[in-house]
Structure formats: structure tokens, C-alpha cells
Design a protein around this motif. Sequence first.
Motif, PDB file in Angstrom:
ATOM      1  N   ASP A  29      52.119  42.934  33.570  1.00 14.35           N
ATOM      2  CA  ASP A  29      51.019  43.797  33.148  1.00 14.35           C
ATOM      3  C   ASP A  29      49.659  43.107  33.227  1.00 14.35           C
ATOM      4  N   GLU A  30      49.639  41.845  33.680  1.00 14.06           N
ATOM      5  CA  GLU A  30      48.374  41.139  33.834  1.00 14.06           C
ATOM      6  C   GLU A  30      48.080  40.797  35.297  1.00 14.06           C
ATOM      7  N   ILE A  31      48.919  41.272  36.189  1.00 15.59           N
ATOM      8  CA  ILE A  31      48.705  41.000  37.613  1.00 15.59           C
ATOM      9  C   ILE A  31      47.336  41.518  38.070  1.00 15.59           C
ATOM     10  N   HIS A  32      46.932  42.650  37.505  1.00 16.64           N
ATOM     11  CA  HIS A  32      45.643  43.221  37.903  1.00 16.64           C
ATOM     12  C   HIS A  32      44.476  42.285  37.556  1.00 16.64           C
ATOM     13  N   LYS A  33      44.632  41.479  36.515  1.00 17.20           N
ATOM     14  CA  LYS A  33      43.577  40.541  36.136  1.00 17.20           C
ATOM     15  C   LYS A  33      43.406  39.452  37.195  1.00 17.20           C
ATOM     16  N   VAL A  34      44.534  39.037  37.789  1.00 15.53           N
ATOM     17  CA  VAL A  34      44.465  38.036  38.847  1.00 15.53           C
ATOM     18  C   VAL A  34      43.696  38.595  40.040  1.00 15.53           C
ATOM     19  N   ILE A  35      43.988  39.846  40.376  1.00 19.87           N
ATOM     20  CA  ILE A  35      43.299  40.491  41.493  1.00 19.87           C
ATOM     21  C   ILE A  35      41.803  40.599  41.197  1.00 19.87           C
ATOM     22  N   GLU A  36      41.474  40.946  39.956  1.00 19.60           N
ATOM     23  CA  GLU A  36      40.071  41.084  39.574  1.00 19.60           C
ATOM     24  C   GLU A  36      39.302  39.769  39.722  1.00 19.60           C
ATOM     25  N   HIS A  37      40.001  38.662  39.466  1.00 24.06           N
ATOM     26  CA  HIS A  37      39.359  37.343  39.538  1.00 24.06           C
ATOM     27  C   HIS A  37      39.760  36.592  40.821  1.00 24.06           C
ATOM     28  N   ARG A  38      40.168  37.337  41.811  1.00 24.37           N
ATOM     29  CA  ARG A  38      40.724  36.757  43.033  1.00 24.37           C
ATOM     30  C   ARG A  38      39.820  35.690  43.647  1.00 24.37           C
ATOM     31  N   GLU A  39      38.558  35.973  43.825  1.00 26.40           N
ATOM     32  CA  GLU A  39      37.660  35.040  44.505  1.00 26.40           C
ATOM     33  C   GLU A  39      37.462  33.754  43.691  1.00 26.40           C
ATOM     34  N   ALA A  40      37.293  33.905  42.369  1.00 29.45           N
ATOM     35  CA  ALA A  40      37.092  32.726  41.511  1.00 29.45           C
ATOM     36  C   ALA A  40      38.343  31.855  41.490  1.00 29.45           C
ATOM     37  N   ILE A  41      39.507  32.499  41.470  1.00 27.20           N
ATOM     38  CA  ILE A  41      40.768  31.759  41.447  1.00 27.20           C
ATOM     39  C   ILE A  41      40.959  31.000  42.757  1.00 27.20           C
ATOM     40  N   TYR A  42      40.719  31.677  43.863  1.00 34.49           N
ATOM     41  CA  TYR A  42      40.882  31.010  45.148  1.00 34.49           C
ATOM     42  C   TYR A  42      39.912  29.833  45.275  1.00 34.49           C
ATOM     43  N   ASP A  43      38.684  30.042  44.854  1.00 35.02           N
ATOM     44  CA  ASP A  43      37.683  28.968  44.935  1.00 35.02           C
ATOM     45  C   ASP A  43      38.122  27.760  44.119  1.00 35.02           C
ATOM     46  N   LYS A  44      38.605  28.005  42.905  1.00 34.20           N
ATOM     47  CA  LYS A  44      39.037  26.911  42.038  1.00 34.20           C
ATOM     48  C   LYS A  44      40.235  26.174  42.627  1.00 34.20           C
ATOM     49  N   PHE A  45      41.221  26.915  43.069  1.00 32.08           N
ATOM     50  CA  PHE A  45      42.446  26.284  43.559  1.00 32.08           C
ATOM     51  C   PHE A  45      42.239  25.582  44.898  1.00 32.08           C
ATOM     52  N   SER A  46      41.348  26.080  45.697  1.00 29.10           N
ATOM     53  CA  SER A  46      41.053  25.379  46.954  1.00 29.10           C
ATOM     54  C   SER A  46      40.367  24.043  46.650  1.00 29.10           C
ATOM     55  N   LYS A  47      39.549  24.009  45.616  1.00 33.43           N
ATOM     56  CA  LYS A  47      38.911  22.758  45.210  1.00 33.43           C
ATOM     57  C   LYS A  47      39.938  21.784  44.624  1.00 33.43           C
TER      58      LYS A  47
END
Length: 282
Positions: free
Chosen positions: A229-247
Amino acid sequence: MSISELTREKDQRLGEILRGMGRVLVAFSGGVDSTFVLKRAKQELGDQVLAVTAASETFPSREFDAAVELAQQLGVAMHKTEVKELDNANFVANNPDRCYHCKTGLYSHLQQLAKDLGYPYILDGSNVDDLGDYRPGLQAKNEQGVRSTLQEAGLTKAEIRELSKELGLKTWDKPSFACLSSRIPYGTKIEKWKIDQLDEGEFFLSQLGLYQVRVRHHDKIARIEVMPDEIHKVIEHREAIYDKFSKLGFNYVTLDLQGYRTGSMNEVLSKETKEKVKEASL
């Protein structure tokens, strides 16, 4: 919601078990289960209780600090110690029996400590639900004579949360946590830099408001697990998450559509391996 009569009976049984021990050392992580054990032991045994929290490379320092502070808030004597898991070649090799080697090292350390300080019993926070998963650490626990009073009383995780809430413990709704090494696939060497990646990645996700998270480490791929039920939150923050994890050093960042589930790294193990370990832990 009121607590059931059955849960009350189990809690009473826990009290009887604790009183029969007289003096106990609690392996304390600050999680839901060990906090409940510590609180109930304090209620039943007063000052005859010692909380021991071990710092290690696979246990975030913020969790260690929180556990120390919580024990102090509960009015329980606290002993801080340290274990060096990454000095253990069997642990670092990360074979399916990794947890056995980790727990053997921890519990043998606590056994010596308990002997030196005069505590006849060591308690952990294992509950009934833990018996259903692949947990080779249970064998180490039994070999070292560590008592799981929550299991002995028949208490489940849900019941422990209910009782913890009634007792006013702030951990009653704390997310489940496990050793960070459990995020690394079996057969892949455990190294400090990987642990640090996982720690920082999971902390970042939690700061976004995600309740229960796991980051599984697949070399250059990060596999994120959250509650469905929180998967949508990951999608909402998709760009920030990708940026952080790529770093953090990941080339690919993926979302597991099945969602969070405990022990997902064990899904690759054969039924025979799981059964063999379960039999050895009984």
C-alpha cells in the motif's frame, strides 16, 4: 481493540516464566520484541535484569544509540558491548548458514559476559512467528542455551505489539528490522561498503515517510521492497530515489512489485535446505 483472553493468558504465562528465572540478561536490540521482553522482565524481576546491547558493523549506530536510550528510559541497567562480525570468515562468506555463525559469535560472547556478571539466564526476543521462517540462528541459540521466553509463552508478533501498546511502549508500532547482511544474496561476500550502502539507502527511504522498507543488494542493482500500500509513494519520489541511489553507487534501481516480505533472500533456497536447518534448530 481489546486484548483477547488468550493473549492475556500468554502474557501471564510469560510472567510466570520470568519470575521462575529470578535474574536475567536480555540481549537487547531496541526492537519490538526485545523491548517487550525487557519491560516485562523489569516488571517481574525489578533490578535483577540487565540489558546488553552489542554494537557491530551490521547494526546501524542510530539503532544502537536508540536502544541504549530506551533501556535507560525503562529504568533497566545497561551494558554496552561490541562484536566484530566482519572478522569472522564464515560470516563474511555469506553462505546459507551465515546467521548461525553470526549468532554463535554473539551468544558465546554473551554467555561469557553473563558468567562474569552472575546472570544465570540469557533471553532473546524471538517470538512464535520466527519459527516459520528459515532461521539458522535458532540452532546457535539452542546450542548456547539462550532462552526465548516469548516463544515459550506462545506469543506472536501481533500479540506482542498489542501488549506493548497497552504498556505504553513506543516500540509497539516500530517497523521490523533485521541485520543488514540479510539484504545481500547468499554466496556474495559481505563487505563494509555494501553494508553502508544499504544502511544509507534504507534510512533515506524511511525519511521519505515509508514505514517498512528493505533494500536488497544485487551488485549494481538495488531492489527496493516496501509495503504494497506504499508502492505509490516510491513512484511519487521516483526521481529523488534514483538520484540518491545512483550516488550510492547503484546503476539500476528497481521496485519489487510483490512488496515487502520478511526473508525474501531465502526464496532462492531449496526446500531441503530450509527443512534441514529447521530440524537442526528444534
